[in-house]
Design an enzyme around this catalytic site. Structure first.
Site, PDB file in Angstrom:
ATOM      1  N   ARG A 232       6.787   2.705   9.246  1.00  0.00           N
ATOM      2  CA  ARG A 232       6.607   1.717   8.185  1.00  0.00           C
ATOM      3  C   ARG A 232       5.979   0.482   8.816  1.00  0.00           C
ATOM      4  O   ARG A 232       6.336   0.116   9.945  1.00  0.00           O
ATOM      5  CB  ARG A 232       7.950   1.319   7.566  1.00  0.00           C
ATOM      6  N   GLU A 261       0.611  -2.811   2.199  1.00  0.00           N
ATOM      7  CA  GLU A 261      -0.392  -1.798   1.814  1.00  0.00           C
ATOM      8  C   GLU A 261      -0.772  -1.937   0.339  1.00  0.00           C
ATOM      9  O   GLU A 261       0.099  -2.229  -0.473  1.00  0.00           O
ATOM     10  CB  GLU A 261       0.179  -0.388   2.070  1.00  0.00           C
ATOM     11  N   HIS A 279      -2.171   5.274   5.416  1.00  0.00           N
ATOM     12  CA  HIS A 279      -0.854   5.888   5.133  1.00  0.00           C
ATOM     13  C   HIS A 279      -1.019   7.352   4.706  1.00  0.00           C
ATOM     14  O   HIS A 279      -0.633   7.735   3.593  1.00  0.00           O
ATOM     15  CB  HIS A 279      -0.101   5.082   4.065  1.00  0.00           C
TER      16      HIS A 279
HETATM   17  C1  8YV Z   1       4.859   8.588   1.130  1.00  0.00           C
HETATM   18  C2  8YV Z   1       6.088   8.317   3.196  1.00  0.00           C
HETATM   19  O1  8YV Z   1       5.984   8.902   0.431  1.00  0.00           O
HETATM   20  O2  8YV Z   1       7.566  10.133   3.264  1.00  0.00           O
HETATM   21  C3  8YV Z   1       7.419   8.921   3.401  1.00  0.00           C
HETATM   22  O3  8YV Z   1       8.339   8.175   3.720  1.00  0.00           O
HETATM   23  O4  8YV Z   1       5.850   7.219   3.543  1.00  0.00           O
HETATM   24  C4  8YV Z   1       5.015   9.078   2.544  1.00  0.00           C
HETATM   25  O5  8YV Z   1       5.175  10.444   2.620  1.00  0.00           O
HETATM   26  C5  8YV Z   1       3.662   9.168   0.504  1.00  0.00           C
HETATM   27  O6  8YV Z   1       2.607   8.464   0.993  1.00  0.00           O
HETATM   28  C6  8YV Z   1       3.659   9.087  -0.998  1.00  0.00           C
HETATM   29  O7  8YV Z   1       3.657   7.803  -1.423  1.00  0.00           O
END
Ligand code: 8YV
Length: 314
Positions: A232, A261, A279
């Site tokens: 993150r 983001e 991402h």
């Molecule tokens: C997002 C992610 O969920 O799994 C996670 O924690 O950050 C990603 O897989 C994906 O970009 C969908 O928003």
């Protein structure tokens, strides 16, 4: 009004998940943001929330949903969800662990190789015709290097599995040494950074890790060291990272995640010693479909009175 169960999507969801949801439920797509009046009218009937890894489900939103029964997150990370507030209300939260381990680990290694071997820069070099003027500067060898992993959960271990094929000397930090993990343990990120060439961040986001990779950690990583972040944006102190890159305190960074983001500071976008991706850790068709299915299956299990497949612990 139909008698379908009503759910609120709090994030833009993949079409295949949206189609599946719409076939079974009445889906209110982000109306809490786009149309507060319409939201206020339906809020008392909303029984499920569907989020993604980046979405925010704060206590205030949960409080506005008196009939809420379940929050299903499309993502392994759920730092945007106030899990404590949900659990206080007896509302379970689910996520999508395991199905994305391979993709995120693949991307971590891809980013490591990209920044070490300067692959995107080399691509630009060829496209710009610069090769005609002479060779590109030499890069940094990845095989055999010292790799530090911040967070040795399921994805951290999948990264280590891949790094073994590159004969890397692997170490990690976590809150405590992890039983059964054969790599060298360091008690904190600074000590780990001082001991490695590549520092890969794959620890959950949220308050506990906010700004964990700070100026001191970057200084410890040193002018020959590289940072890779597939966790993150919040885990890294972004202004400190920019300053460290500018000052040459570290050699470079490869980042898939950012603090705000999709906004990436212009100064970062202009740097040559970074590799930046939007991402995409879990961003393959195969994995996103598996995540979508698990998100849906958790919701369906809940409304069928069956055990949740992947509930988040308190
Ligand atoms: C997002 C992610 O969920 O799994 C996670 O924690 O950050 C990603 O897989 C994906 O970009 C969908 O928003």
């Amino acid at each position: 009004m139909s008698d379908k169960i009503e759910v609120l999507a709090v994030a833009p969801l993949m079409p295949f998940l949206m189609d599946q949801l719409r076939a079974e439920y009445t889906v209110h797509d982000r109306i809490h943001v786009s149309d507060p009046d319409a939201f206020a009218a339906v809020a008392p009937r909303i029984r499920g929330v569907v989020a993604n890894g980046e979405a925010k489900v704060p206590r205030e939103l949960i409080a506005k949903l008196p009939a809420l029964e379940v929050i299903s997150v499309f993502g392994v990370g759920y730092d945007g969800v106030d899990v404590a507030a949900a659990h206080e209300r007896g509302v379970p939260v689910t996520n999508t662990p395991e199905v994305l381990n391979d993709d995120v680990a693949d991307l971590a290694i891809g980013l490591l190789l990209s920044i070490a071997r300067r692959i995107p820069q080399a691509d630009k070099f060829v496209r710009a015709g610069s090769w005609l003027n002479g060779p590109i500067p030499l890069a940094r060898k990845a095989t055999g290097a010292r790799l530090g992993i911040v967070g040795i959960g399921r994805i951290g271990q999948a990264i280590a599995d891949r790094a073994k094929a590159f004969r890397m000397d692997i170490s990690y930090t976590a809150r405590s040494p992890r039983a059964g993990v054969p790599y060298t343990y360091y008690p904190n990120a600074e000590a780990l950074a001082a001991a490695v060439d590549f520092l890969v961040v794959i620890t959950p986001g949220g308050a506990a890790t906010r700004g964990m990779i700070d100026a001191k950690v970057l200084k410890a990583l040193g002018p020959q060291g590289y940072l890779i972040n597939v966790a993150r944006g919040t885990v890294v102190d972004q202004p400190a990272l920019i300053a460290a890159l500018q000052a040459g305190d570290i050699a470079g960074a490869a980042l898939d995640v950012f603090v705000d983001e999709p906004n990436v500071p212009a100064v970062l976008r202009e740097m040559n010693n970074v590799v930046l991706t939007p991402h995409i850790g879990s961003g393959t068709r195969q994995t996103r479909e598996a995540m979508g299915q698990l998100t849906f299956d958790n919701l369906r299990a809940h409304f069928a009175g069956q055990p949740l497949l992947t509930p988040v612990a308190s």
